[in-house]
Design an enzyme around this catalytic site. Structure first.
Site, mmCIF file in Angstrom:
data_model
loop_
_atom_site.group_PDB
_atom_site.id
_atom_site.type_symbol
_atom_site.label_atom_id
_atom_site.label_comp_id
_atom_site.label_asym_id
_atom_site.label_seq_id
_atom_site.Cartn_x
_atom_site.Cartn_y
_atom_site.Cartn_z
ATOM 1 N N LEU A 137 0.869 -1.166 0.000
ATOM 2 C CA LEU A 137 0.000 0.000 0.000
ATOM 3 C C LEU A 137 0.912 1.223 0.000
ATOM 4 O O LEU A 137 1.939 1.237 0.690
ATOM 5 C CB LEU A 137 -0.890 0.034 1.249
ATOM 6 C CG LEU A 137 -1.976 -1.035 1.375
ATOM 7 C CD1 LEU A 137 -2.689 -0.908 2.717
ATOM 8 C CD2 LEU A 137 -2.989 -0.940 0.235
ATOM 9 N N ASP A 138 0.550 2.243 -0.758
ATOM 10 C CA ASP A 138 1.331 3.477 -0.750
ATOM 11 C C ASP A 138 1.450 4.011 0.673
ATOM 12 O O ASP A 138 0.580 3.768 1.521
ATOM 13 C CB ASP A 138 0.653 4.550 -1.614
ATOM 14 C CG ASP A 138 0.681 4.214 -3.088
ATOM 15 O OD1 ASP A 138 1.487 3.369 -3.484
ATOM 16 O OD2 ASP A 138 -0.122 4.811 -3.829
ATOM 17 N N ARG A 139 2.499 4.767 0.908
ATOM 18 C CA ARG A 139 2.688 5.381 2.227
ATOM 19 C C ARG A 139 1.445 6.148 2.670
ATOM 20 O O ARG A 139 1.056 6.125 3.842
ATOM 21 C CB ARG A 139 3.886 6.334 2.167
ATOM 22 C CG ARG A 139 4.131 7.128 3.448
ATOM 23 C CD ARG A 139 5.270 8.112 3.271
ATOM 24 N NE ARG A 139 5.438 8.942 4.448
ATOM 25 C CZ ARG A 139 4.743 10.046 4.680
ATOM 26 N NH1 ARG A 139 3.840 10.446 3.794
ATOM 27 N NH2 ARG A 139 4.944 10.754 5.771
#
Length: 281
Positions: A137-139
């Protein structure tokens, strides 16, 4: 080596010519105290090259041999970063399901890994087990993430993702009234010159905020796919600093549901975020 310990970003590469202790060798070469070096090691900034293999080194008592090389990567901005706590939602032994908060990374870098969900899982789980990322998951994206606890199980989950046998759903809060869009509203715009497909469903609208809550499912998993597809459709996600105009909130994108056939037991599994962690208008 002549280095200023106060520099914000530094690298130390030390060839070991005779048996030595890690802290002794690095303290002499870097000018940092042994206690500071222990802190760097704990946060994943020290690497050991031995033969053809390079790995993170965390044990201060590791005996160094002639021919070894130490690599210390110091970036004070990375080392001093603090992220919210992740939450364990299910421990299935061979793998675990976590809630990754906004700001926590899925994967570390040579500069450290203490702000990653994998390192968090390694430290927090009891009994302690190795942790392997099988999807990201993106930051800025929050939500459900799977951590495998062996390479074999990690590979099995990776195969599920590659063959699209794992269903992942998201909620997004977007700017504008999404209620007049088709159900589903499907976008097949390529992302980074790769085919991509996303499906969006309107759930609710707040006229006061001019925000809509949208359910999202994807057929492909390109980097920033959901964010780009919504922004290019005129419905940027609230808090999207990259593709939208909002800078006052965290990105309102959350992976809330995971469904798959467990590669260990063969049973159908479905995990969903508790209501308290769901996005709301």
């Amino acid at each position: 080596m002549d280095h200023n310990p106060l520099e914000a970003v530094q690298e130390f590469h030390l060839a070991i010519t005779e048996p030595a202790q890690v802290l002794d060798a690095l303290a002499s070469a870097s000018g940092y105290s042994k206690q500071a070096i222990k802190g760097f090691m704990h946060k994943g900034a020290l690497w050991l090259s031995r033969g053809k293999h390079t790995r993170r080194l965390r044990r201060a008592k590791t005996q160094l041999n002639s021919g070894d090389e130490l690599h210390l990567y110091i970036n004070h901005a990375v080392l001093e970063a603090v992220v919210p706590a992740a939450q364990l939602l299910a421990d299935e032994g061979a793998y675990s399901i976590w809630y990754k908060p906004y700001g926590m990374l899925s994967q570390g870098s040579k500069w450290g890994d203490h702000c990653t969900i994998s390192r968090w899982a390694e430290i927090q789980l009891q009994p302690q087990r190795p942790a392997f990322i099988v999807h990201r998951l993106d930051r800025a994206t929050s939500g459900l993430i799977i951590i495998a606890h062996s390479k074999k199980v990690a590979q099995q989950f990776s195969s599920l993702f590659e063959s699209r046998q794992l269903e992942k759903k998201y909620h997004a809060v977007v700017v504008g009234d999404f209620s007049q869009q088709p159900k589903p509203y499907t976008v097949r715009e390529s992302v980074n010159n790769k085919a991509a497909c996303s499906h969006f469903y309107h759930l609710a609208y707040s006229a006061e905020k001019n925000h809509s809550l949208v359910d999202v499912s994807i057929e492909t998993g390109r980097k920033h796919q959901i964010r780009q597809h919504l922004a290019h459709s005129g419905f940027a996600i609230v808090g999207d600093r990259l593709y939208g105009e909002s800078h006052s909130q965290n990105l309102q994108l959350c992976a809330y549901s995971l469904a798959f056939c467990c590669p260990v037991s063969g049973s159908q599994q479905h995990y969903q975020l508790p209501e308290a962690l769901m996005l709301k208008l």
